[in-house]
Design a protein around this motif. Structure first.
Motif, PDB file in Angstrom:
ATOM      1  N   LYS A 336      40.716  -2.284  -3.384  1.00 48.33           N
ATOM      2  CA  LYS A 336      40.264  -1.053  -4.039  1.00 48.33           C
ATOM      3  C   LYS A 336      41.122   0.137  -3.643  1.00 48.33           C
ATOM      4  N   ASP A 337      41.550   0.167  -2.404  1.00 47.06           N
ATOM      5  CA  ASP A 337      42.417   1.248  -1.941  1.00 47.06           C
ATOM      6  C   ASP A 337      43.841   0.990  -2.430  1.00 47.06           C
ATOM      7  N   ARG A 338      44.322   1.819  -3.337  1.00 47.33           N
ATOM      8  CA  ARG A 338      45.649   1.612  -3.921  1.00 47.33           C
ATOM      9  C   ARG A 338      46.686   2.585  -3.349  1.00 47.33           C
ATOM     10  N   SER A 339      46.360   3.224  -2.227  1.00 47.99           N
ATOM     11  CA  SER A 339      47.272   4.227  -1.676  1.00 47.99           C
ATOM     12  C   SER A 339      48.606   3.615  -1.237  1.00 47.99           C
ATOM     13  N   TRP A 340      48.571   2.385  -0.709  1.00 47.41           N
ATOM     14  CA  TRP A 340      49.801   1.707  -0.306  1.00 47.41           C
ATOM     15  C   TRP A 340      50.670   1.430  -1.528  1.00 47.41           C
ATOM     16  N   ARG A 341      50.065   0.950  -2.603  1.00 46.12           N
ATOM     17  CA  ARG A 341      50.808   0.702  -3.837  1.00 46.12           C
ATOM     18  C   ARG A 341      51.387   2.013  -4.374  1.00 46.12           C
ATOM     19  N   GLU A 342      50.613   3.062  -4.345  1.00 50.50           N
ATOM     20  CA  GLU A 342      51.095   4.364  -4.842  1.00 50.50           C
ATOM     21  C   GLU A 342      52.286   4.848  -4.025  1.00 50.50           C
ATOM     22  N   GLU A 343      52.238   4.624  -2.713  1.00 48.09           N
ATOM     23  CA  GLU A 343      53.359   5.019  -1.852  1.00 48.09           C
ATOM     24  C   GLU A 343      54.609   4.211  -2.191  1.00 48.09           C
TER      25      GLU A 343
END
Length: 600
Positions: A336-343
């Motif tokens: 659910k946490d997509r912050s790594w993908r966004e980075e």
């Protein structure tokens, strides 16, 4: 006399589906040459200019088609010439069968002319090597060679003495003690993972918050599964050079190449992940992988001998990449946490901007070699096949060419030898006459052996020419440039002109002499037009770019030891002012794009 052994060999090759054999003639295979003549192109003998090129072409055929590549050479020196290309196949795990002549049985052991202990010579490069001492052996030697090459994805070598080639064939040996009876046929197995190890892998991947995927050629048939896995895990995908074609570069989470020739986006992802997920790759360079113990590791490889030998893994999943990922995907939970993908995607955008700006720089009116690749990338025709030789041009091929879905690309990955770029392209064109083929080659490799193969292109111009294009892009910088930069960064030594400078030569004019189309470009503003002219040609093209040899192939991160050695070398380097200016301005693009608040 009826059918000769040599005729039977070609008949058996036909049964194995072989359409062409790459080679060079010699009296040690006179019997085979006569058989090729009688076979009337089934299979066809393709005459190269050198046996090494024949072996490279056989390797390339295997790489681009998935089929067995076949090459042939005479006894003694001809056989020896095959070795470099066969080692390329061995180290990159490609199925190749080599058929080699030998002196007559009567003369073996007599120190006869061109008598070489071929079984010993080919023992290391081959998974199977056998000399045929009696005509009745021929059937099972051929069959076992093909079955071994396909099963081990390696080299199998068949040695046939001259007198055996010309003996009467024995397609079916007498049914007596010692005889064996083999068949044509092989099937790809389904290699499925251990369920417990797969569950362990899923648990590690589900727990990870920053998953980095590194894929190689072992994932070649698993594009959809690799992409689905990356989407579930919110991961990015870095690619070893042999895995370039597995997934397209236009996906926003594909970070591109890794390592010395790699991207900053790949480097940032790999160095900051908490789970390293390797699929079908034996990428060997520890300095470009996470520090030991800094993250957990999961690996999928079909070869248990290669599992967990590059980074300490927590889950060792032995299985076919596609079949294993099919089993793994239902066990994965979408993050659910997509912050790594966004980075990761932000880093990819930043890197693409850096590449654009680096390629856009030119100095003293010279062509930036990065621009040669960068300006081609958006012009690439659908279905293009790209090959590269070993040298500084490989850096630009790896970083600036963006592969789209359906394209193919390869080079000498593990052996990293000079010389295969041109023969790879020729073999690709023979295998896929309806697809565009483009080769990137430095002037060093082109002078070494690529130029001679332009005569092979001339010989088969009726088949290799026409539309779509066949292009050999030569980077003319009069320098063995990759080694020059390695001398500076790894040895701490300045460029040594005695070993590094090579003679200038009019490659485009040479092409015209050979009946091909030659295009010459030495102006930065004409690079795109030169590519358009080449891509529209009805004849095979040698496209010569005179490029700046002082543009540094800057790695994603600079090791302190290499930085010190480069500075030390630069003090005495004959090109110190040029490389200092270019290196500083190239590096400035990285620093500018990393400033806070930059948008891409």
């Amino acid at each position: 006399m009826g059918q000769q052994v040599a005729d039977y060999v070609l008949e058996r090759l036909r049964e194995w589906g072989i359409e062409r054999v790459y080679g060079y003639p010699g009296d040690g295979i006179n019997g085979m040459l006569g058989a090729f003549d009688r076979a009337k192109g089934r299979p066809e003998f393709i005459q190269t200019r050198h046996e090494e090129m024949a072996a490279f072409m056989a390797c390339a055929h295997a790489k681009f088609t998935g089929e067995v590549g076949v090459c042939t050479a005479t006894s003694g020196p001809g056989a020896i010439h095959l070795l470099n290309g066969l080692y390329d196949a061995k180290l990159d795990h490609q199925p190749v069968v080599a058929i080699i002549g030998q002196q007559k049985r009567l003369s073996q052991g007599t120190h006869y002319q061109q008598e070489v202990a071929l079984e010993n010579l080919f023992a290391d490069v081959s998974e199977f090597v056998q000399i045929c001492m009696a005509p009745g052996q021929m059937r099972h030697i051929i069959d076992r060679a093909f079955k071994t090459a396909l099963t081990t994805r390696g080299v199998a070598t068949i040695i046939i003495p001259e007198d055996v080639q010309e003996s009467e064939a024995v397609p079916s040996p007498p049914k007596e003690h010692g005889s064996v009876y083999s068949s044509v046929g092989w099937s790809q197995p389904r290699v499925l993972p251990n369920p417990e190890e797969l569950r362990k892998a899923a648990d590690i991947l589900n727990e990870g918050k920053k998953v980095a995927m590194l894929i190689g050629q072992g994932a070649a048939n698993a594009e959809a599964e690799v992409i689905e896995t990356a989407e579930l895990l919110g991961a990015g995908i870095a690619k070893a050079l042999l895995g370039r074609e597995v997934v397209p570069d236009d996906l926003p989470f594909v970070t591109g190449p890794i390592g010395l020739l790699g991207s900053k986006a790949s480097d940032e992802m790999i160095m900051n992940c908490d789970v390293l997920f390797m699929i079908g790759s034996s990428f060997p360079y520890a300095e470009w992988l996470p520090d030991e113990g800094s993250c957990k590791g999961v690996e999928i490889d079909i070869d248990g001998r290669m599992i967990g030998i590059r980074y300490p893994m927590d889950a060792h999943v032995v299985g076919d990449a596609k079949e294993t990922l099919k089993e793994l995907i239902p066990l994965l939970k979408r993050k659910k946490d997509r912050s790594w993908r966004e980075e990761i995607e932000e880093n990819v955008r930043a890197w693409n901007t850096v590449m654009d700006k680096r390629a856009g720089q030119s100095f003293d009116g010279k062509i930036n070699p990065q621009a040669v690749a960068h300006e081609l990338s958006p012009l690439l025709p659908d279905g293009a096949i790209l090959t590269a030789d070993s040298g500084s041009a490989t850096n630009w091929w790896a970083r600036h060419i963006k592969l789209r879905d359906g394209m193919k690309a390869s080079l000498s990955g593990t052996l990293a030898t000079m010389g295969p770029g041109v023969p790879y392209a020729i073999a690709a064109r023979f295998a896929f006459p309806d697809r565009p083929v483009i080769c990137f080659v430095g002037d060093g490799a082109f002078q070494m052996n690529g130029m001679n193969e332009m005569l092979t292109v001339k010989r088969y111009a009726d088949r290799l020419g026409g539309s779509p294009p066949l292009i050999f892009c030569v980077f003319n910088n009069q320098d063995l440039n990759q080694v020059t930069w390695e001398q500076r960064a790894m040895g701490g030594d300045p460029k040594y002109p005695g070993s590094q400078t090579i003679p200038d030569f009019p490659y485009a004019k040479y092409a015209e002499l050979a009946g091909l189309k030659g295009i010459y470009c030495d102006e930065p503003k004409k690079v795109t037009d030169a590519w358009k002219q080449a891509l529209s040609s009805e004849r095979p093209v040698v496209l010569e770019f005179v490029v700046d040899n002082e543009i540094p192939p800057i790695p994603p991160h600079i090791m302190s030891d290499q930085a010190k050695k480069t500075v030390k070398a630069g003090i005495k380097d004959p090109q110190k002012f040029g490389i200092a200016e270019r290196g500083f301005r190239q590096k400035l693009t990285d620093l500018y794009e990393s400033l806070p608040g930059r948008k891409h």
